[in-house]
Design a protein around this motif. Sequence first.
Motif, PDB file in Angstrom:
ATOM      1  N   LEU A  72       0.864  -1.128  -0.003  1.00  0.00           N
ATOM      2  CA  LEU A  72      -0.135   0.019   0.009  1.00  0.00           C
ATOM      3  C   LEU A  72       0.726   1.271  -0.070  1.00  0.00           C
ATOM      4  O   LEU A  72       0.242   2.375   0.381  1.00  0.00           O
ATOM      5  CB  LEU A  72      -0.914  -0.041   1.126  1.00  0.00           C
ATOM      6  CG  LEU A  72      -1.674  -1.351   1.325  1.00  0.00           C
ATOM      7  CD1 LEU A  72      -2.509  -1.417   2.736  1.00  0.00           C
ATOM      8  CD2 LEU A  72      -2.823  -1.109   0.076  1.00  0.00           C
ATOM      9  N   THR A  74       1.927   3.552  -2.045  1.00  0.00           N
ATOM     10  CA  THR A  74       1.916   4.368  -3.147  1.00  0.00           C
ATOM     11  C   THR A  74       1.214   5.701  -2.646  1.00  0.00           C
ATOM     12  O   THR A  74       0.465   5.474  -1.597  1.00  0.00           O
ATOM     13  CB  THR A  74       1.119   3.836  -4.148  1.00  0.00           C
ATOM     14  OG1 THR A  74      -0.355   3.603  -3.843  1.00  0.00           O
ATOM     15  CG2 THR A  74       1.453   2.217  -4.491  1.00  0.00           C
ATOM     16  N   PRO A  75       1.180   6.666  -3.184  1.00  0.00           N
ATOM     17  CA  PRO A  75       0.690   7.891  -2.709  1.00  0.00           C
ATOM     18  C   PRO A  75      -0.714   7.790  -2.588  1.00  0.00           C
ATOM     19  O   PRO A  75      -1.153   8.334  -1.659  1.00  0.00           O
ATOM     20  CB  PRO A  75       1.027   9.129  -3.947  1.00  0.00           C
ATOM     21  CG  PRO A  75       2.140   8.536  -4.603  1.00  0.00           C
ATOM     22  CD  PRO A  75       2.183   6.957  -4.518  1.00  0.00           C
ATOM     23  N   VAL A  76      -1.510   7.251  -3.409  1.00  0.00           N
ATOM     24  CA  VAL A  76      -3.046   7.202  -3.454  1.00  0.00           C
ATOM     25  C   VAL A  76      -3.547   6.305  -2.200  1.00  0.00           C
ATOM     26  O   VAL A  76      -4.388   6.682  -1.366  1.00  0.00           O
ATOM     27  CB  VAL A  76      -3.553   6.687  -4.932  1.00  0.00           C
ATOM     28  CG1 VAL A  76      -5.110   6.513  -4.539  1.00  0.00           C
ATOM     29  CG2 VAL A  76      -3.369   7.522  -5.880  1.00  0.00           C
ATOM     30  N   LEU A  77      -2.691   4.952  -2.320  1.00  0.00           N
ATOM     31  CA  LEU A  77      -3.386   4.086  -0.835  1.00  0.00           C
ATOM     32  C   LEU A  77      -2.737   4.694   0.218  1.00  0.00           C
ATOM     33  O   LEU A  77      -3.240   4.598   1.076  1.00  0.00           O
ATOM     34  CB  LEU A  77      -2.580   2.980  -1.575  1.00  0.00           C
ATOM     35  CG  LEU A  77      -3.208   2.221  -2.757  1.00  0.00           C
ATOM     36  CD1 LEU A  77      -2.459   0.954  -2.988  1.00  0.00           C
ATOM     37  CD2 LEU A  77      -4.556   2.045  -2.696  1.00  0.00           C
TER      38      LEU A  77
END
Lengths: 247, 954
Positions: A72, A74-77
Motif C-alpha cells: 500500500l 503508493t501515494p494514493v493508497l
Amino acid sequence: MRAPSMRAQRTRRPLLSLALGLLLLSPAAEAAVAMRRCSSSYTQLLGQLRSLAHLMKDTSCLLEPYIRLQGLDTPVLRGFCTECSGAFPSEDALAALSRLAFLQTVSATLDGVLQRLAVLQQKCLKAKDLPEFHVARKNIQGVRNNIYCMSELLTNGSETPEAPLPGTEAPLRPSAQDTFQAKVEGCQLLCGYHRFMGSVEQVFEKWGDSPSRNRRHSPRRALHKGARRARPSRRVKKPVPRGQLSR
Amino acid sequence: MAFSVVFQTALMLALLSWRTCQSEVLAEYSPLTPEGLNISVSSALQHLHFQWTVHKLPYQELQMVFPIEISRVETSKVIWMGNYSTTVKQDQVLHWSWESELPLECAPHFVRIKSIVNDARFPELSFTSNWSSWKEVRAPTPEQNHWLIFPRNKLVEEGSNVTFCYNSARNPGLSCYVESALIDGEQLDSNLFTFTLTNIPFIRTQGTNIYCGVNHTLKDGVVLFVSKVLEEPKNFSCETQDFKTLNCTWDPGVDTGLGYNRQPSQQYTLFDSVSGKKKFCVHNNWCNWEISQDLPATFNFTLTAENYLRKRTVSTAFALTDRVHLKAPESVYFKNVSATNATVTWKVPVFRNYVTLLCQIELHDKENVRQEHNVSIKGNGEFLFSELQPDTEYVVRIRCASARHVWKWSKWAAATLVTAEAAPSKALDVWRIVKSNEGLHNVTLFWKPLSKFHANGKILFYNIVAKNLDKKSELKLLCIPAPTNGTELTLDQGSYQIQVTANNSVGPSPTSEIVISENSGNEEVEEEKINGTKDGFLVSWNPRYGDRAGHVVDWCEHPQNLHCDLQWKYLGSNTTSTVISSDAFRPGIRYNFGIYELSTDKTAYLVEKKTGYTQELAPLDSPQVAVANLTPHSFTLSWKDYDTESQRGFIQGYYVCLKSNSTECHPDSVKEGLPDKSTCCKHDISNPKQKTFLVKNLQPESFYEFSVSSYTSAGEGPNGTFTKVTTPDGRSYMLMHIILPMMLCVLLIAVVCYWKSQWVKEKCYPDIPDPYKSSILSLVKSKENPHLTVMNVKDCIPDAIEVINKSEGTKVQFTGKPLTESESPRPANLYLLPAEDFSGLAPCISFENFTYNESACDSGSCAHIPVPTTAPPCQLGMLASPDNSLTSLENTHTHSQGEIPAGEMNMNYVSQLASPMLGDKDSLLINPPEPVLCSEYKMQMAVPSHLASPVLSE
C-alpha cells in the motif's frame, strides 16, 4: 438525590473493579499476574503508561510494516490509509473524561483493537508475515494491565468511577468482505490505533504527579461529551464514511 | 374513411397475430431445434455455461453441429461465433462453456444458438434450424453500486494475462493504477474501459493492488492474486525401515500459498495404483504409507501436487525389498577383548528376519580407518577383529543394508573398543650429557618417551641400572616414575654401562644401553662454525675411529633457556652428514651441535663440535665501553665484558665512531654521516677478539664523542650512545706529572729537615752561639780557607757607632744600640752581609736567631718580618714564605756555598737586629717600614771584605 447517588457510587466501585478485572482476565493468567504485581506507586504506573503510549503511537512499529507488506506504499493508497479509522475516541473526548472513565475507555478500546488485530492476522496474514503484530498485542496487554493497576490505585484513592464512552463498549469489527477493502480498512485501523495512542499519551501527560484528583468533570458532562464525540466510533459497525472508498 | 382505417388496423393486427401464432407453432413443432437453453455464469472463472436439449431425435444418436453467437453490450456487437459439434443422444442435456476474456460483470452478454444436423449416416436428415432468440446474461454483482473495477480477487498464475474493466460513469476522469503505475484503458463503451495485463509477475503473497481514483482520491480497488507456478515434486522416493511403513519424501518446490486465504499452499496426494489406495498428505514434503502385509510387496505410487490452478504428478514404482533403508544397528558389544583381538556383536532391528543383510564394519583409531570389512548376516551379526594394537582405543562403526539391493545404507552405529595392554615393544631412545667434576662423572640421562604405538600401555616407571665395568659387582639401581624423561647419576671416573627400560603394567621394554667411559666429558674439541638455513643445519663430520657402531648428533633446541631441551639423533656408522631441522629453530639464535661416534661397545666419543645460526641477525646490543689511559693526545677504549657468544650472529668486528671538532678523519678511518646529520670518523676493527682500541692523535683540551658497535654478517648492531671525553691540558698534565713529584720531594726534604732541625740548630745557630763551635765556620774553614779564625772582639776597634732611627729614612746602617725594655723582642735574622755596602745584590747567608724571636712569635708576627727595601733577593724569597724559612735557609746556605769560591769568603759580623713588624710582605716591598723610635743592638760580625765584592761583581 445525594443518598442514591452515593449508594450508586458505592455499588459502582466494586462493579467497576469487577468489570475491569473481567476485562483484564483475558488472558486470565497474565491478568492474574498483573493483579498480583500491581505497583502501588502512582508515579511509576503513570510513567509506564506514558512510556507505553509513547511507544505505541509510533507508526513505524506497526502501520508502516503493514503498509509495506500489503503493497500500500503508493501515494494514493497511503493517502487513503492515513485517513485513520474514526472508530476511536478523539483526544478531546478522552480529555473530557474523568480519570477512571478515561482508563476504562482506553482499556475497552484496546480490547477492541486486540480483537481486530487477531482477525486481521488470522484472515490476512500468516504468522511469519508480520511479527510486529505479536509485539503490538503484547504492548496492548501491557497497557491494559497497567490501566488495571492504575484504576485500582485511583479507586482506592476514593476517586469516583464514571461511565466510559459508550461508543467503545462494542468491539471494533471488520466490515469489509472484499480483499482490497479489507486491506485498506486494516491500514486505517492501524492508523487509528496509533493516533488513538497518541491521544492517550497526551491525556496522560496532563495528569498530575499526584493520584489525588486535580480536575473534576461531572460524569454527566463527560458522558455527554464522550457520547457526542465518540459518535464516529458507532459507525464502525456500519460502512465507515471516512474509511470507505468514496464513490 | 374511418371504417377503412379501423379495418386496415384490425387486419394488420390479425395478420400479426396469425404470424406470431404460426411461428410459435412452427417453433414448437420444429424437430431437432435446441430447446430449453439455460445459461449460468461463473464470475470467478469468467465462464458462461450453456445447457440445452434436442427433442425428438429420430435415431438413438445423431451427429449435430450447434452454431453459437455471443454479443457484448448489445446483440448487434457479436464478439464470438463458433460451432459446437457433438453426437447427440436422445433426451440428452447438452453442455457447453465459453470463457470470456473480459469479466462478465463488465457488460451484459447476449447469446443465441441454432442446430444443424450433419450426420453422414443419415443424409436425408440434413437440416438447419433457426437461431434461437437472444438471451441476455448479466453476472451478479452483490455491491454493484460501489464496485467499479472487475474482476474482483481474481487468482491467476504467474505469467498469465488478465483483462480488467472499469466503469467511469459516476466518476469522470477516473484513473487506474497497477501498484503505483498508471494504466491507460481502452474505451469499450461510453463509460466502460478495459485494460489487459500481460505476463503478470508474482509480487507478493498479499496480492497485486489495482485501484482507481480521481485526483488521487481512491474510488475502488481490487487485489489480483498471482500464484507462483506450481512445480513438479522433485526427488520423490519411498523407503521402509521396518517393512511396516513406507516413508515417501519429496522436494516440494516453491510454496504457492497466497494471503487472505485466497489460495492455500499446494496439497499433496499419494496414490498407489497397485492397491488402489489414496492418501492425502498432511506435510508438504513427506508422507507415510502403511504396508499391507497381505498384499504383494510392490508399489506404483503417484504423487500429485495440487493447488487451485494446477496439478502436478510424479510416479515411482518399486518392490519393497528394493527400498529398504534399515535403522542403525543396535546392541553393539565386544567380547573376548585381548591386546590384539576382539569380537564385536550387533543386532539389526528388521521386521522380517529372513532378509539377508549386508553389513559394513569399520575399525577406526583416532586418525584413520584401520580395518574395513563386509559381512553378510541374517539377524544378529558377529565379527572377530585381529591384529589390533595393544592398549588402543578404537571406534567400531557398523551399518547394514539389504543384501538383495543396496538402496541406502543404514545410519552408522558406533561403539568404542579399548584393547588390553602389552609390554612395551621398543627400547627407549637414550642419550646422555657427561660432565667431569672433581674426579666424578655427573651423568645426565635423557630418554624419549615411547610412542603410544610402542608403549603398549601406560608407562608406569623407568628402571636404570648402572654397572661399573671395572668392578663387575658394583651396581646402581634406580627406579624413576613416569612421566619423567631423564635423571642424573653421579659416577666415579671408571667406565660404566647404563641400561634403561620402560615398564608398564605388563612388563619392561627391551633394554637400552649406553656406556660412559673414563674420558667421557673431558674431550677437547675445537668448535667449528657452520651456516644454517631456514630449513636447518647441514652438519657433516669426518669419521675418526674406524670401529664404530654409529653416530649421534646432539643439540639444544632452546639454548637460551635454563632447560635447553636437549635433542639427539642417532645415525648410521657410515653416515658423515645429516640435516638437523626443527620447528623450534629461530633466526638469531646460536645452536651448538656435538657429534659423537659410538663405538661397538656403545661408548660415545665427542669427535666434532659445530655452532651456527639458521639465520644471522645484526647484534641486538652494543658493547659497554670503558675509557682508560686518558692523555692529552689519546685514550683507550675497552669493552672486554662484551659477550660475543650470546649475540644474534657471529661477531665479525666492531665499529668505533669518533666525533670531534675536526673535520678531517684519520687515514685509517672513514667519515660517516649520522642520523642527527653530524659526522663521525668510523674505525673498523675487523678482529672480533680485539676488544680494546687506542684513540690517538687527539688534541689536548678537546672534546670528543665516541660510540662502539659490533657487527655480524647481517649488519651492524645498534649505534651505542655516544660517550663524551675531554682530553686534558698538556701543561697541567705535565705539571701534574713533574711538579707533583717535585713537591713531594721538597716536602720530604722539609720533613727530614724539620726532623733534623735540632741538629741543624745545634750546628748552625745554637742558643748561645759559640763562634768556635760554629759549624759554618768550620765548614768554611775547612773548605775555603783553613787560615780563617774567629775574630776576637777585643781585637776590634770600633770606628763608629750609629744609632738608626728608622723613621728618618730608608737608609739602613749598622748601628750599635742596646735593646730598650719597652721594645718587644723582635725576630731577628743573622745575615752575612757586606759590612760597607749592601745596597747591591750579593749572596748572603742568614740565620734566624730564634733566641730573640720568642716574644715576637707570641704576638703573632712571626710571619711578617720587616725588611729594608734594600734587602737582598734571597731575603725576599724567604720572606715570601716564612714557613719555609728553614728551607730557604738551607737553600740559601747551599746556594752560598756553591757560589762563593773557597778562599774568597770573608766573614763580617752583622748586628742582631730587632725590627718592628709592620705590614705584610707586599707592603713591605712597596712601602718600606716606618722607622720606630727604638734602639737596636746589632751584633757586629766580622765579614771578610773580599766576600762581598765578588758577589757584587757577579
